[in-house]
Design an enzyme around this catalytic site. Structure first.
Site, mmCIF file in Angstrom:
data_model
loop_
_atom_site.group_PDB
_atom_site.id
_atom_site.type_symbol
_atom_site.label_atom_id
_atom_site.label_comp_id
_atom_site.label_asym_id
_atom_site.label_seq_id
_atom_site.Cartn_x
_atom_site.Cartn_y
_atom_site.Cartn_z
ATOM 1 N N ASP A 68 -67.308 -2.621 27.421
ATOM 2 C CA ASP A 68 -66.785 -1.650 28.328
ATOM 3 C C ASP A 68 -67.202 -0.219 28.014
ATOM 4 O O ASP A 68 -67.748 -0.049 27.090
ATOM 5 C CB ASP A 68 -65.241 -1.771 28.459
ATOM 6 C CG ASP A 68 -64.915 -1.783 26.933
ATOM 7 O OD1 ASP A 68 -65.390 -1.685 25.981
ATOM 8 O OD2 ASP A 68 -63.579 -2.254 26.705
ATOM 9 N N ASN A 137 -51.065 -4.638 24.158
ATOM 10 C CA ASN A 137 -50.618 -5.238 25.342
ATOM 11 C C ASN A 137 -51.408 -6.570 25.602
ATOM 12 O O ASN A 137 -51.085 -7.057 26.995
ATOM 13 C CB ASN A 137 -50.512 -4.282 26.459
ATOM 14 C CG ASN A 137 -51.917 -3.557 26.654
ATOM 15 O OD1 ASN A 137 -52.964 -4.123 26.336
ATOM 16 N ND2 ASN A 137 -51.970 -2.953 27.845
HETATM 17 C C1 GLP Z 1 -59.746 -0.644 23.128
HETATM 18 C C2 GLP Z 1 -61.032 -1.300 23.710
HETATM 19 C C3 GLP Z 1 -60.902 -2.980 23.456
HETATM 20 C C4 GLP Z 1 -60.483 -2.929 22.108
HETATM 21 C C5 GLP Z 1 -58.849 -2.962 21.998
HETATM 22 C C6 GLP Z 1 -58.317 -2.755 20.608
HETATM 23 O O1 GLP Z 1 -59.033 -0.180 24.211
HETATM 24 N N1 GLP Z 1 -61.473 -1.193 24.910
HETATM 25 O O2 GLP Z 1 -62.214 -3.364 23.628
HETATM 26 O O3 GLP Z 1 -60.600 -4.454 21.496
HETATM 27 O O4 GLP Z 1 -58.686 -1.681 22.711
HETATM 28 O O5 GLP Z 1 -58.662 -1.647 19.987
HETATM 29 P P1 GLP Z 1 -58.510 -1.433 18.405
HETATM 30 O O6 GLP Z 1 -59.414 -2.374 17.875
HETATM 31 O O7 GLP Z 1 -58.822 0.024 18.107
HETATM 32 O O8 GLP Z 1 -57.157 -1.863 17.978
#
Ligand code: GLP
Length: 244
Positions: A68, A137
């Site tokens: 993404d 979520n």
């Molecule tokens: C983000 C990303 C995801 C990621 C998730 C968790 O928004 N778009 O690809 O896996 O949220 O993030 P984190 O690893 O910082 O908790």
């Protein structure tokens, strides 16, 4: 089928994930890796860089596709996922940067960018190993809870919870883009192997709902239960609400 590796803490999670990724690259030097951003994979990327520096892994033929990117952010902007990948991984290993792909957050025609991204994954021959983090979520990539699953790469409106969680990476909360481009769950599910990494008690509910609850688009990661080869590497905090 979901195989669970329960580990003690984030360090062990990163080491296990890096081991699985390096095994993939050793078995198939021109593997297509699906990569993720966020805090979760940082330790994994550090470990891979360390092993690369020791001469244990060669990335020269590896191809990558990221999940993404924020809409409206230039790849050079400090909070963009392209910049994150360059800083934590691509700039530190011998990968050919032309073989690394992140959706273009500045694409003039986003619909075309989404279609082209799906075509790119197809042309690469599909993803051998997809690395995923898990949102609070239950989101994967930027597939937020919704009434239905979205198959292909698409534009999403980020939820307040995601904006809040990611605000730490921006100077001000108002700077967090409200929209992003993300691979859809269909593209993710087509990966031959999926590796999910989760650490910390704050993700315990998401882990329980995603892997032990019903499959529903309200918890996007729950669809992973239908894939035939998923490995979940999670630490004690993340597994706190699961009886395994
Ligand atoms: C983000 C990303 C995801 C990621 C998730 C968790 O928004 N778009 O690809 O896996 O949220 O993030 P984190 O690893 O910082 O908790």
């Amino acid at each position: 089928m979901v195989r669970i590796y329960a580990v003690e803490d984030e360090r062990q999670m990163s080491r296990k994930a890096a081991n699985l990724i390096s095994a993939q690259v050793i078995l198939k030097p021109d593997a297509v890796l699906g990569l993720a951003t966020g805090s979760s994979p940082i330790g994994t990327y550090r470990q891979l860089v360390e092993w690369y520096e020791k001469g244990d892994i060669d990335f020269s033929e590896v191809r990558t596709v990221n999940l993404d990117e924020y809409l409206g952010l230039d790849g050079r902007s400090s909070a963009s996922y392209r910049r994150f990948m360059n800083e934590y991984l691509f700039g530190k290993i011998n990968i050919n940067i032309d073989n690394t792909h992140v959706p273009n957050g500045l694409a003039e025609n986003v619909d075309r960018e989404c279609r082209d991204y799906d075509r790119l994954v197809e042309e690469l021959g599909g993803i051998d190993l997809q690395l995923l983090g898990l949102g609070h979520n239950g989101h994967i990539g930027f597939n937020e809870p919704a009434d239905a699953f979205e198959n292909g790469t698409h534009v999403v409106d980020l939820t307040e919870s995601t904006i809040n969680a990611n605000a730490r990476l921006f100077a001000r909360r108002e700077d967090v883009p409200r929209r992003a481009i993300t691979m859809g769950v269909g593209t993710i599910l087509q990966a031959r192997k999926i590796l999910v990494i989760v650490s910390g008690e704050d993700k315990a509910r998401a882990v329980r709902d995603a892997f032990f609850g019903p499959v529903t688009s309200r918890v996007p990661a729950s669809i992973l239960q239908l894939h035939r080869d998923v490995i979940l590497v999670a630490d004690a905090g993340a597994l706190r609400l699961c009886r395994i």
